[in-house]
Structure formats: C-alpha cells, structure tokens
Motif scaffolding. Structure first.
Motif, mmCIF file in Angstrom:
data_model
loop_
_atom_site.group_PDB
_atom_site.id
_atom_site.type_symbol
_atom_site.label_atom_id
_atom_site.label_comp_id
_atom_site.label_asym_id
_atom_site.label_seq_id
_atom_site.Cartn_x
_atom_site.Cartn_y
_atom_site.Cartn_z
ATOM 1 N N ARG A 105 0.828 -1.203 0.000
ATOM 2 C CA ARG A 105 0.000 0.000 0.000
ATOM 3 C C ARG A 105 0.865 1.256 0.000
ATOM 4 O O ARG A 105 0.623 2.202 -0.758
ATOM 5 N N ILE A 106 1.894 1.257 0.842
ATOM 6 C CA ILE A 106 2.780 2.423 0.917
ATOM 7 C C ILE A 106 3.529 2.605 -0.394
ATOM 8 O O ILE A 106 3.660 3.725 -0.905
ATOM 9 N N PHE A 107 4.020 1.491 -0.964
ATOM 10 C CA PHE A 107 4.723 1.561 -2.237
ATOM 11 C C PHE A 107 3.815 2.134 -3.308
ATOM 12 O O PHE A 107 4.219 2.955 -4.131
ATOM 13 N N GLY A 108 2.543 1.697 -3.283
ATOM 14 C CA GLY A 108 1.578 2.236 -4.238
ATOM 15 C C GLY A 108 1.282 3.697 -3.995
ATOM 16 O O GLY A 108 1.140 4.484 -4.939
ATOM 17 N N ASP A 109 1.191 4.096 -2.716
ATOM 18 C CA ASP A 109 0.907 5.495 -2.395
ATOM 19 C C ASP A 109 1.966 6.437 -2.960
ATOM 20 O O ASP A 109 1.667 7.568 -3.340
ATOM 21 N N VAL A 110 3.195 5.961 -2.993
ATOM 22 C CA VAL A 110 4.276 6.781 -3.538
ATOM 23 C C VAL A 110 3.999 7.127 -4.990
ATOM 24 O O VAL A 110 4.325 8.223 -5.470
ATOM 25 N N PHE A 111 3.360 6.206 -5.723
ATOM 26 C CA PHE A 111 3.186 6.390 -7.164
ATOM 27 C C PHE A 111 1.881 7.060 -7.555
ATOM 28 O O PHE A 111 1.719 7.421 -8.723
ATOM 29 N N VAL A 112 0.964 7.242 -6.600
ATOM 30 C CA VAL A 112 -0.311 7.876 -6.939
ATOM 31 C C VAL A 112 -0.125 9.228 -7.629
ATOM 32 O O VAL A 112 -0.706 9.479 -8.680
ATOM 33 N N PRO A 113 0.697 10.148 -7.086
ATOM 34 C CA PRO A 113 0.843 11.448 -7.760
ATOM 35 C C PRO A 113 1.685 11.399 -9.026
ATOM 36 O O PRO A 113 1.688 12.354 -9.811
ATOM 37 N N LEU A 169 11.364 11.887 -9.224
ATOM 38 C CA LEU A 169 9.938 11.854 -8.907
ATOM 39 C C LEU A 169 9.660 10.871 -7.776
ATOM 40 O O LEU A 169 8.886 11.159 -6.853
ATOM 41 N N VAL A 170 10.295 9.705 -7.846
ATOM 42 C CA VAL A 170 10.093 8.681 -6.818
ATOM 43 C C VAL A 170 10.628 9.163 -5.472
ATOM 44 O O VAL A 170 9.966 9.010 -4.434
ATOM 45 N N ALA A 171 11.836 9.735 -5.456
ATOM 46 C CA ALA A 171 12.425 10.217 -4.203
ATOM 47 C C ALA A 171 11.591 11.349 -3.610
ATOM 48 O O ALA A 171 11.391 11.406 -2.389
ATOM 49 N N TRP A 172 11.102 12.245 -4.459
ATOM 50 C CA TRP A 172 10.238 13.331 -3.975
ATOM 51 C C TRP A 172 8.993 12.775 -3.290
ATOM 52 O O TRP A 172 8.652 13.174 -2.165
ATOM 53 N N SER A 173 8.306 11.853 -3.952
ATOM 54 C CA SER A 173 7.075 11.314 -3.397
ATOM 55 C C SER A 173 7.337 10.484 -2.145
ATOM 56 O O SER A 173 6.550 10.506 -1.200
ATOM 57 N N THR A 174 8.457 9.757 -2.122
ATOM 58 C CA THR A 174 8.796 8.952 -0.948
ATOM 59 C C THR A 174 9.077 9.848 0.254
ATOM 60 O O THR A 174 8.625 9.556 1.373
ATOM 61 N N GLY A 221 24.480 5.670 -12.985
ATOM 62 C CA GLY A 221 23.283 6.466 -12.733
ATOM 63 C C GLY A 221 22.071 5.583 -12.497
ATOM 64 O O GLY A 221 22.111 4.374 -12.675
ATOM 65 N N TYR A 222 20.962 6.222 -12.108
ATOM 66 C CA TYR A 222 19.737 5.492 -11.774
ATOM 67 C C TYR A 222 18.633 5.746 -12.797
ATOM 68 O O TYR A 222 17.455 5.583 -12.478
ATOM 69 N N GLN A 223 18.979 6.160 -14.012
ATOM 70 C CA GLN A 223 17.964 6.499 -15.009
ATOM 71 C C GLN A 223 16.924 5.379 -15.137
ATOM 72 O O GLN A 223 17.274 4.231 -15.366
ATOM 73 N N GLY A 224 15.642 5.736 -14.990
ATOM 74 C CA GLY A 224 14.567 4.771 -15.133
ATOM 75 C C GLY A 224 14.375 3.842 -13.952
ATOM 76 O O GLY A 224 13.481 3.006 -13.960
ATOM 77 N N SER A 225 15.198 3.987 -12.903
ATOM 78 C CA SER A 225 15.105 3.075 -11.766
ATOM 79 C C SER A 225 13.996 3.490 -10.811
ATOM 80 O O SER A 225 13.689 4.662 -10.664
ATOM 81 N N VAL A 226 13.424 2.501 -10.144
ATOM 82 C CA VAL A 226 12.332 2.740 -9.214
ATOM 83 C C VAL A 226 12.724 2.349 -7.794
ATOM 84 O O VAL A 226 12.758 3.180 -6.892
ATOM 85 N N LEU A 227 13.000 1.059 -7.589
ATOM 86 C CA LEU A 227 13.245 0.578 -6.238
ATOM 87 C C LEU A 227 14.467 1.223 -5.580
ATOM 88 O O LEU A 227 14.396 1.595 -4.400
ATOM 89 N N PRO A 228 15.611 1.376 -6.280
ATOM 90 C CA PRO A 228 16.742 2.054 -5.627
ATOM 91 C C PRO A 228 16.394 3.467 -5.164
ATOM 92 O O PRO A 228 16.791 3.885 -4.075
ATOM 93 N N ALA A 229 15.653 4.203 -5.988
ATOM 94 C CA ALA A 229 15.256 5.561 -5.598
ATOM 95 C C ALA A 229 14.272 5.528 -4.439
ATOM 96 O O ALA A 229 14.295 6.400 -3.550
#
Length: 461
Positions: A105-113, A169-174, A221-229
């Motif tokens: 749920r938390i992982f999903g919440d990060v991606f809602v915005p 974007l992922v780090a901002w939302s997290t 670099g982390y281009q396109g990465s999700v989980l590391p960010a």
C-alpha cells in the motif's frame, strides 16, 4: 459546509485528536490511522455533506471525498490535529506492525501522484515509436531520414524527460509520504541521475563504463530506476527526521539539509547502487541461461517473472543482451517474450477497468491499459496491478503462457525497443500471425484470470 467544517466534523466523529495516529490522502480519500476504531461513528461520517462513503482497509479508516476536495479537506484536517503533513506511518508507534499488505500500500501510495505523468509519457513513447517506423512512414511516401531533426528532438523531450528523471519523482514522493521535506527528495533524486555519473542505459549497452571508486565500487546512474530511488527516499527521509530531533534549532537550517543530502547520496552511490549493479549482472546471466532452456521452459519463466525487473529498476542491463543477439545473427529472441508480459499487464488492467465500479479506478485503469498495450507498463503496474497484488499475479501467469508459446514458436524480432502494438513492426514477415497469436493468448489469459479470480468490484484505489 465549507472545507474546514467538513474536516472539523470528521475529526469529531472519529473520536477527536487523541484518537488520530496519523493521516494522509490518496487521489480520492482521506486516510486516517486511529488508536481505537470503535470510537469512530461511521454512519455519522458518511452523513456529512460531500462525503461519498467510508470503509476500513489495511488498518486505516478511509473517507471518500473525491478528486480535488480531498486535498483541501486534508489541509484543514492537518491544521486541526497539528501533526506532520503527509505522514503515512508513525514510526514512534511501536504497536504498528509492517505487513506485506501495508508495504504494498505504501509503495503504491508513492506512485499515486506520479501516475498521470507516467501515463502521458507512456502514450508519447508508444506513439512516437509507432509513427517513426519505416513501415508506417512508407505509407505516406516518407523515410526515417526525411523526419526533421528538430521534430525528433521535440518528441524526445516529451518521451524521455519523465523516465530519465523518474528517480527524482520517486524520491520526492517517498520523502513526502515518509514525513521528510519533499524538496530534499527532489534534489537527492536529481543527484542520482546527474550527468556526471555514467548513464544506466549506456552502461547496459556497454557504450559507457561505470565509475570505479576505491578500486572496486562500481557507480552508475539510476535512469529509469524505481526501487533504488524508493529505498534511497526512505533512508533519506528517516535521516532528515532523526537529524531534526538532534540538531539545535539555530543550526537546523544549515546542517539538516546538508547532512541529509550528503549521507543520502553516499548510501545511494556506494551501497545501494553497487548492490543493484551486481544484481543486474546476475539477472543478465540468468536470462541468457533461461533463453537456452528447451521445451519453452525459459520463455515460461521469463514471461512470468521478467515483469518484476521493471519494478526493481534492473531492466537496463537487458539492452546489452538484445544488442548482442542482434549483432550475432540479426535476431532478438528476448523481445517477443517480454512483449507478452507487457500485453498481459494490459489484459489485467483492462479487466479491472471494466469490472470496477469506482470512477477513480476506471479513470486510472483505462489509459494505463492502453499505455501497456503500447509497451509502457509503469502506469499499469504501479497504478493498478501491483497495488491490488492479485491482478499482478494474474498478469504474470498470462505473460508466462504467452512467453512459453513465443519460445515454442521460436519467435524473434528484427530489432529492439518496441513492444506491444508498435512492436508488430518488428515482425512484418511470416512470423506476424504467430506474434499476434501469442499476444492475444497472453492478453486473454491475464484478462480472464483477473476477471474471474483476481479482482473484486468493491476494491478501490
């Protein structure tokens, strides 16, 4: 009732400030974690003007307000309870246990915005790939060389920006979800894709080499990465919260951001990054091994579990494998199997979109299904299937069945970087009917399983 009055009434009917652990919101609902749910007057809350309903899910009391209104009521609610904004979990509450469902749920919440941006970018990428192919241009008497470079650069800005800076974007939302300062998350995320660091895609294609620190630590670099960010965002926000408790107020403005970014970047580049780089190499060798297995077994396994690679952000390395295949004999054996996984995601999401009674679910799921059919699955995965878990499992099964058939039929693409509907252009030979067949099967299996077993109408985003 105005927004403040709605917030005050909700707070009163859930037992007051003392009964609130934490509060956050998604696109449509106010999510409240309480100390004692028996103190909540659900009928009273649902009778409030503009409240569309309420329910309990994953230990939270969720009040449905609708898009737009929920943000305004949330802002008023936070002022009333005087708690940190955007706080999903109260880490000081020792009784709060992390379960798999809560983690998802938390992982999903990060991606809602982030979902709207991913949907739009996915459509741009799919359409650009389709419309710039030689076969399509030939229908109007053009060739790829006839397309103006300025136009290609313009479309590249539309297609590449969001995915190039996805870690930001992922780090901002997290940071936002875990109680940190969002702007620090943005900056930390941007550091992970700095032009100073070798591009992850170029390293995956072996056109660039990782930076070597201390003689053995490889940094990319982390281009396109999700989980590391995501992991970096969690650690960074926790570091910031810890520092704010320890550093005197007079030095907080100077030291807290400085130390948060410094420590966060060190952890990301020298610990998280190298670990994932080694995982990437392991995945590359594992996929090479799978493709050589007989009787379609490799296609079955990769078609099923290959969909996890995008989640973990380690899919770049497969570019090298595809380039190597094309260089050896001019064929790409990985593309048709991976395409089945993408189409299976489209099938699962479309089943959710049609079956759901939630307008918000439909609003996200329909365009996500189309985006997945064009080969961009991030909106489908992070917006729908992974959040609901079961549809993702159904998509894995559908992708596995399609991948098995693709392997049995020995399907092979004439290029790379296109999947789904645009990928059809890589099979404009005697393979085309089989390519269409395996993807229809993957779609149908995923759609049917999700419709039958994988989704209940009462589930909502």
């Amino acid at each position: 009732m105005n927004n403040k009055e709605i917030a005050e009434k909700i707070l009163e009917l859930i037992g007051g400030t003392k009964n609130v652990q934490s509060v956050t919101h998604c696109a449509t609902r106010l999510r409240i974690s309480t100390n004692d749910k028996d103190k909540i007057d659900m009928k009273g809350v649902e009778a409030i003007d503009k409240v569309k309903g309420s329910f309990f899910n994953s230990g939270q009391y969720q009040v449905i307000l609708g898009t737009g209104l929920v943000n305004k009521v949330y802002d008023e609610f936070v002022r009333l309870i005087d708690k940190p904004s955007n706080q999903v979990m109260d880490s000081s509450n020792e009784d709060q246990k992390m379960t798999f469902q809560k983690a998802i749920r938390i992982f999903g919440d990060v991606f809602v915005p982030i979902i709207p941006v991913l949907v739009a970018t996915g459509l741009f990428m799919g359409l650009r790939g389709l419309l710039t192919q030689e076969a399509v241009l030939g229908l109007i008497g053009l060739t790829p060389e006839a397309i103006p470079q300025q136009f290609l650069m313009f479309t590249q800005i539309l297609t590449d920006t969001a995915f190039a800076f996805l870690p930001a974007l992922v780090a901002w939302s997290t940071f936002r979800i875990f109680g940190g300062t969002p702007v620090l998350g943005i900056v930390l995320g941007l550091m992970l894709v700095s032009s100073v660091i070798p591009n992850a895609y170029e390293v995956g294609q072996q056109t660039a080499e990782p930076l070597i620190f201390f003689g053995f630590i490889k940094v990319v670099g982390y281009q396109g990465s999700v989980l590391p960010a995501f992991v970096t965002g969690i650690l960074g926000s926790k570091i910031e919260i810890f520092l704010r408790k320890k550093i005197p107020d007079s030095l907080d403005l100077i030291l807290t951001p400085f130390l948060t970014l410094l420590i966060g970047l060190i952890l990301a580049l020298f610990i998280i990054g190298p670990i994932f780089h080694e995982v990437e190499l392991g995945v590359l060798h594992a996929v090479e091994f799978l493709l050589n297995l007989p009787f379609g077994i490799g296609g079955l396994i990769y078609g099923s579990f290959g969909q996890l690679l995008g989640i973990f952000g380690i899919h770049h390395i497969l570019n090298f494998l595809e380039i190597s295949m094309l260089g050896q004999d001019g064929w790409n054996y990985l593309n048709p199997i991976g395409t089945c996984g993408n189409i299976a995601q489209a099938g699962a999401v479309l089943a959710v979109a049609i079956k759901s009674t939630s307008p918000k679910m439909k609003q996200i799921a329909f365009p996500s299904a189309f985006s997945a059919a064009l080969g961009i699955t991030e909106p489908a995965v992070f917006g729908v299937t992974l959040r609901l878990v079961k549809p993702f499992l159904m998509a894995m099964i559908g992708g596995g069945v399609g991948g098995f058939l693709a392997s049995i039929f020995n399907l092979r693409a004439t290029g790379m970087a296109l999947t789904g509907i645009p990928g059809t252009l890589l099979y404009l030979n005697e393979q085309l009917p089989l390519y269409i067949l395996v993807n229809i099967v993957a779609f149908a299996v995923s759609f049917g399983l999700t419709w039958t077993f994988g989704y209940k109408k009462e589930q909502e985003l």
